[in-house]
Write an enzyme that holds these catalytic residues in place. Structure first.
Site, short mmCIF file in Angstrom:
data_model
loop_
_atom_site.label_atom_id
_atom_site.label_comp_id
_atom_site.label_asym_id
_atom_site.label_seq_id
_atom_site.Cartn_x
_atom_site.Cartn_y
_atom_site.Cartn_z
N ASP A 65 0.86 -1.18 0.00
CA ASP A 65 0.00 0.00 0.00
C ASP A 65 0.90 1.24 0.00
OD1 ASP A 65 -2.91 1.03 0.48
OD2 ASP A 65 -1.63 2.20 1.84
N ASN A 120 -2.67 13.00 -4.28
CA ASN A 120 -3.81 13.44 -5.09
C ASN A 120 -4.32 14.81 -4.65
OD1 ASN A 120 -4.01 11.23 -6.85
ND2 ASN A 120 -5.19 10.04 -5.37
N HIS A 154 -5.08 14.34 -9.49
CA HIS A 154 -5.17 12.91 -9.82
C HIS A 154 -4.25 12.52 -10.98
CE1 HIS A 154 -8.39 11.70 -7.08
NE2 HIS A 154 -8.92 12.89 -7.29
N ASP A 184 -1.98 9.35 -10.76
CA ASP A 184 -1.99 8.26 -11.74
C ASP A 184 -0.58 7.99 -12.27
OD1 ASP A 184 -4.69 8.02 -11.44
OD2 ASP A 184 -5.21 9.03 -13.32
N GLU A 206 -4.54 2.34 -4.45
CA GLU A 206 -3.08 2.41 -4.37
C GLU A 206 -2.49 1.14 -3.77
OE1 GLU A 206 -4.74 4.59 -0.72
OE2 GLU A 206 -5.23 4.35 -2.83
#
Length: 264
Positions: A141, A149, A154, A158, A184
């Site tokens: 994680d 973000n 975002h 990404d 994630e």
């Protein structure tokens, strides 16, 4: 050709005898006249039969030609249909492959998605149980990913996920499978090794994530990840193994992040 000339000469001789007045009273003349009439009638019938035969042969040849042409046309049509069918089947195979690929690949990162991971886990778990071989799974994680973000948008998030996916793929063994578990979170399935050996692979991944040089504008993103490692137990279900890895991941987060924990 010679026989035709002989017949023609005989006809001329008979016609000459019948037309000669000096033979009018000859007792053989009526019989010759009748015989010659029969002969002319017979020739007429032969000529008629010949013309009918010629027409029949002509029609027969025309029909044969027509049948051949129709056969060739139908053959060409069948070949065209076969080619279309071959192209259609090829397109369907390509489409099925594309659909299968889309159904098992994460659209953003290009690595396996949750569905692929679950299918592989079931396969590897069954194999490990049958052969009494080790199998280890690790959950990853990204630490504080929400802040990435929130601070940079975002698009930057990404980009970071794509780079992390590449780092994982480059750091694991060739026969390990990594995929995006969701958001994630990532998973690495490691056949044929126990938790201690898997920890070496996980540490390599952790270092690779920290070393990523990703920028958002003028800001370099300082990324790290936490890991939970679980070696499959004999008789354990796929869900049980994954849940143990998830619990170990939670412990790694709780203990300060950017580290791994091995499930007991």
């Amino acid at each position: 050709m010679r026989a035709d000339k002989q017949i023609e000469q005989i006809e001329q001789t008979v016609e000459s005898l019948l037309s000669d007045p000096s033979h009018r009273d000859n007792p053989l003349r009526p019989a010759l006249d009748e015989l010659y009439g029969e002969f002319r009638g017979l020739l007429h019938q032969i000529d008629r039969v010949t013309r009918i035969s010629d027409r029949y042969q002509h029609v027969s040849q025309a029909e044969k030609l027509s049948l051949t042409e129709r056969y060739q046309k139908q053959l060409r049509q069948l070949e065209k249909i076969a080619r279309i069918s071959d192209r259609y089947q090829s397109m369907m195979r390509d489409l099925n492959e594309a659909l299968k690929e889309a159904s098992t690949r994460d659209a953003l990162t290009g690595i396996g998605n949750r569905r692929m991971l679950m299918e592989r886990m079931k396969t590897e778990s069954a194999r490990a149980e049958r052969l009494h071989r080790p199998l280890t799974v690790a959950l990853l994680d990204v630490d504080r990913f929400k802040s990435v973000n929130d601070a940079h948008g975002h698009e930057a998030g990404d980009k970071a996920l794509v780079e992390i996916a590449h780092a994982i793929v480059a750091s694991v063994r060739d026969y390990d499978l990594c995929g995006r578990w969701g958001g994630e979170e990532f998973m690495v399935i490691m056949p044929e090794i126990g938790a201690d050996e898997a920890a070496i692979v996980v540490e390599r991944v952790r270092q690779a994530v920290m070393a990523l040089d990703i920028t958002a504008g003028d800001t370099r993103l300082a990324l790290s990840a936490s890991f939970g490692i679980a070696e499959r137990r004999g008789g354990e279900s796929v869900s049980e193994t994954i849940n143990r890895a998830d619990t170990a991941l939670f412990d790694a987060k709780r203990d300060g992040r950017n580290r791994y924990k091995i499930a007991p």
